[in-house]
Structures are given as C-alpha cells and as structure tokens.
Design a protein around this motif. Structure first.
Motif: not given
Length: 546
Positions: A271-295, A327-330
């Motif tokens: 599990x590398x979510x935090x290590x990769x930067x894909x676990x938290x948003x641009x503010x370093x906070x968890x969020x209510x993740x619901x739908x997702x796509x990977x492409x 990197x969160x670029x939203x």
C-alpha cells in the motif's frame, strides 16, 4: 498540453423511458436514517448473450424493517433487473427468465467472465452477503456465490474483476465500507433534525481480494497478499500505474486516506497511497472519495487518477508524474472550481466527442436529504444536484454542462453510472441510476462527422477470454499515441462496456498495437476507421511475430 479547438460540442439526449427501462431504484428511506439508504445502487453495461448488442443490469435495494432489524427483498418492486438490448435500440426486461433478481439489499455490480467460458458473469455486492450469477450461455444464470466462496460479509460496495497474478483467469477485488448495522445506528444531527451520520461515526471494514482457482472457486487471499488496511472503500479502479507489467489497485476511501496498492509481480501488494501522493488532496487532507477512474489523460503513457468527493471539498485529479508519484492538479485544471458545491458518485474519463482527448462526466447528488438546512449559512448545497460535464481543452477542463442537453439542467439524486456505446454508433453513452427514481440513459448525440474513431473488442486465448488487463496503443498519422487499458472497473458501484472507442479527431489511424496480459503483442496497420473490430490474442509467440 496544446490548446484544442472548441468547435466539437458534446451533447446528450435522455432516452431511458422511451427505450423501455421500466425500473425504479428502491432505497427505502426511513425515519431511522439508516446509512445504507443513501448509498445504492449500481448499474452495468454488458453483452450477456453475445449478440453484439449491449444489455443493462440494474441493482436494487430492499425493504428496510428497522424495528425487526432486517432487510427484505420482497416482491418485484425490489428486484434487480436485467434488460436485454434488441436491434431496434430498445430494451426488454428478462429478469425472471434469466434468474438474476437477487436476494439482498443491492449496492454494486461487477461484470467479468470468471470461468473463461466466453460469457460474462455478474457479481452483485450487497449488505451482509454478495451474489455471483454464473452465465450458463443459454440466456440464464445460476447463483453460485456460496459455492464459489465469494459471499463475504459486512457491507460491500464496488468490485473489480482483474488478473492480478497473470495466471490467465480473473480474480476479484471487493471494496467494503463501514461497520454500520441496525444495532450501530447512532442519532446524528440535532434532536429536532436527525441526519444521516457521516462515515466518521463508524469504523472502516477491510477490503477483500479473492484469487481465482481456475475451477469455479475463489480463495480469500487478502491477508496473504497484503490487503490488510481498514479503509472505507467506495470506488475501485485498476491500472498499471508504474508500467511494470502488473496491474495495481486504487481504492477511493470515504473520509480517510485513499489506497494505492502496488502489485509486487503477483506475489503480494504494497500500500503506497501516502508515499506516492495519491492518498490525500492538495491540502494534505483526506476527502470523501467515492467515484473513481484510472486512465492516461495527457497521452504520456502514465495513467492518471480522478476521484469524486463531497460538496465543499472539490473533486481531485492526480496527475501521474511518471516517477512513482502523483500530484493533485485539480485547481490549475479548473476541476476544483467546477465541482466545489457538488457531491459526485459515478464517473469516468471518456472521449465523448472523439476529438482524441478524454473528458470527464460525473453524476451528482448529496447523501443527506436535509443538507440544505444543514449548510444554509455556507451557501447553496442541494440534495438533488445537476450532472457535471467537463470538456478537455488541453491544459484545463471547461464546464460545458449548460450546453450538453436538457437533462443537464435538471437535478438528480444520482449514484451509479456505467459507460458504453449501447447503439453501436461510435459514441459512448451513459447509464445513470438515482435514488427513488428511474434510470437515465444518456444517448450521446455529439456531432462527430468530422472526427474519426476506431472501436476495438479484444478476445483472449491463452489468458482471460475478455482480455482484461490488455494494453492498447493507438497511434495516428501525426505520430501521437493514445493508451487504453481493457477493464470494466471504475466509476461507482458500476461496470462498464469492455470495448474501447478511441477518438482520432481529424487525424487518421496509423497503427494499433496490443499487449496482452500473457506478454504477447500484435500490431495492426490495416484497420478501417469509424467501425468496430474484434482483435484476437495470438495463440503463440510465432503468430504474434507475423
């Protein structure tokens, strides 16, 4: 990314009722505010009878008997439904004859040919137990969940069929949510205004990974393969994010860090979510993740991640940096501003107008039916919400919802969304469920006359029959390549058409190259544009070389 012309509008027409989708999503809301009432239900596009026409499966809830602490799928009102597509573009309800009505409070659906007989099977996630409907190839299904070993327990949500160990058959990942129960249903909100509790009121439940034994059964290998963390999983998508040839897993968690499980060559997951930067948003906070796509959105060969979230959070777009990190670029892409007041569920990165760029569609609706009273001082956040369409303009995404058709001017309590070309016209359509109402079938009416496309349906021989996990590289005559992965997973609680439609814009096709999970490759340079092709995996390395 280069700027794109703006003369390729995306439009949809809602045709669900006229096409015969007679269904109502019964989530059975009660004064007890049981959290489960807010979360269903999924939907799927599939071709269950292999006639070349997409069919539709819709997951339904059940009657909630709070005083008796049980759920009852009593009568046709609560059945899951299977609609067979016909040559006229209409759908016929074949639920009873097919044997797929279900017996639980339904949430999600995953489609995959787990027994490699060439016919797609249906896995339904429920609260308390799951069901696996094996396609018998004659228009009927038989429920084999207990026999196959995948009934699980607790509260399952999204699921994905994929071959994590590359042994040729489809394994199964099942996300699970929280430890809600009738006995653990606290009163949240004010004494005079009860609300559905936030996920923070409950502990998370570990997800599950089932390995396919190749004999019709599965083994739970979650612990052995490193799937141990307690998340609050809602959405699941799979891709090879580090391009090492092994499919990885991303899980959108609700209110806690998201998971990114890196596949260690089929021997386990890290599990590398935090290590990769894909676990938290641009503010370093968890969020209510619901739908997702990977492409891969920017054509660099590295798959990116898009995740929906709760109103007043904004949706999250993780750019894959190609070095193991995201990197969160939203904000810089305009996604944050467009989505800030919305609560998103089903979603996908799709090239809706075949201009060669993936756009974003999200179906929305808050989870709390009295949210307008809760956030009155913070601005307008409604329970029903409009659909969101973000058109890819190269360096940013532009909200074009107001121009996408009348259905986008209405508000819905939307949840599941599946994506596929139901009428085989080269444009990807969208199936949407919403609580307490009928499904929406958004027929893509985008003007694509000046743009080229190619449709690809892959068949496996040595590996899984649906070629799930295969990498497709489509190169046009300008030298630009696009990268697609064969997968039905993604969105929220839903399953997509496995066929690929790749838009070429005004360019012409040069070649298509496919790398199957077996490692075999083949290239085609003579495929006709603006039509579908079936591409078969080579039976041998010698054939692949020819």
């Amino acid at each position: 990314m280069e700027a794109l012309p703006t003369s390729a509008p995306i439009t949809f027409e809602e045709v669900g009722t006229e096409r015969g989708l007679d269904f109502r999503l019964e989530h059975h809301p009660t004064i007890s505010k049981n959290l489960i009432e807010t979360m269903g239900g999924g939907c799927a596009f599939l071709d269950y009878n292999r006639d070349g026409l997409l069919d539709i499966y819709l997951v339904n809830g059940a009657r909630i008997l709070s005083s008796e602490k049980r759920l009852a799928k009593t009568g046709p009102r609560y059945w899951n439904r299977l609609f067979r597509g016909d040559a006229t573009g209409n759908f016929v309800d074949v639920t009873e004859s097919a044997g797929v009505r279900g017996s639980g409070y339904g949430l999600g659906v995953a489609v995959g040919d787990y027994d490699n007989d060439g016919f797609p099977d249906i896995f339904v996630t429920n609260y308390g137990f799951n069901e696996l409907f094996r396609n018998q190839g004659d228009g009927t299904f038989v429920e084999v969940g207990r026999e196959a070993g995948v009934t699980a327990g607790a509260w399952s949500t999204s699921a994905a069929f994929f071959d994590f160990d590359r042994d040729g058959d489809l394994d199964l990942y099942v996300a699970r949510y929280v430890n809600w129960s009738f006995d653990h249903n606290p009163h949240c909100g004010r004494p005079s205004l009860r609300e559905y509790c936030a996920p923070s009121a409950y502990k998370g439940v570990p997800d599950l990974l089932f390995r396919n034994n190749g004999d019709g059964t599965f083994n739970d290998v979650s612990e052995a393969m490193g799937i141990r963390s307690r998340g609050k999983g809602l959405g699941v998508a799979v891709e090879d994010y580090d391009r090492d040839g092994w499919i990885d897993i991303f899980v959108a968690n609700d209110g806690v860090p998201c998971f990114l499980f890196r596949n260690q060559q089929g021997r386990g997951f890290e599990e590398v979510g935090l290590l990769s930067g894909a676990a938290l948003n641009q503010h370093g906070m968890p969020f209510a993740g619901m739908g997702v796509d990977f492409a891969d959105v920017n054509h660099d060969g590295w798959p990116d991640i898009f995740v929906t979230a709760l109103s007043l959070e904004g949706y999250v777009f993780f750019r894959n940096m190609g070095n193991g990190g995201f990197l969160d670029i939203s904000t810089r892409t305009g996604i944050m501003r467009a989505s800030y007041r919305l609560t998103g569920w089903g979603t996908k990165l799709v090239d809706f107008n075949n201009d060669g760029q993936r756009d974003i569609l999200v179906v929305n609706g808050h989870f709390n039916d009295n949210v307008a009273q809760m956030v009155r001082m913070l601005g307008t956040v409604s329970y029903p919400q409009p659909l969101l369409l973000l058109q890819n303009r190269g360096a940013s995404f532009v909200d074009v919802s107001d121009h996408a058709g009348p259905v986008f001017s209405e508000k819905w309590i939307a949840r599941g969304a599946a994506f596929g070309d139901y009428n085989n016209d080269g444009r990807i359509d969208v199936l949407v469920t919403h609580l307490g109402g009928r499904p929406l079938l958004l027929e893509n009416r985008s003007y694509i006359k000046n743009f080229h496309w190619i449709g690809l349906d892959l068949m496996g021989t040595t590996g899984n029959s649906e070629s799930v996990g295969a990498l497709v590289t489509v190169t046009d005559n300008s030298g630009k390549s696009q990268y697609y992965r064969v997968s039905r997973a993604g969105s929220y609680l839903s399953s997509n058409d496995k066929r690929l439609i790749v838009g070429l814009g005004q360019d012409r096709l040069d070649r298509v190259e496919v790398t199957w999970p077996s490692g075999r490759k083949r290239q085609w340079s003579d495929l006709t544009m603006n039509t579908f092709h079936t591409l078969k995996e080579p039976d041998s390395n010698d054939e692949a070389a020819n």
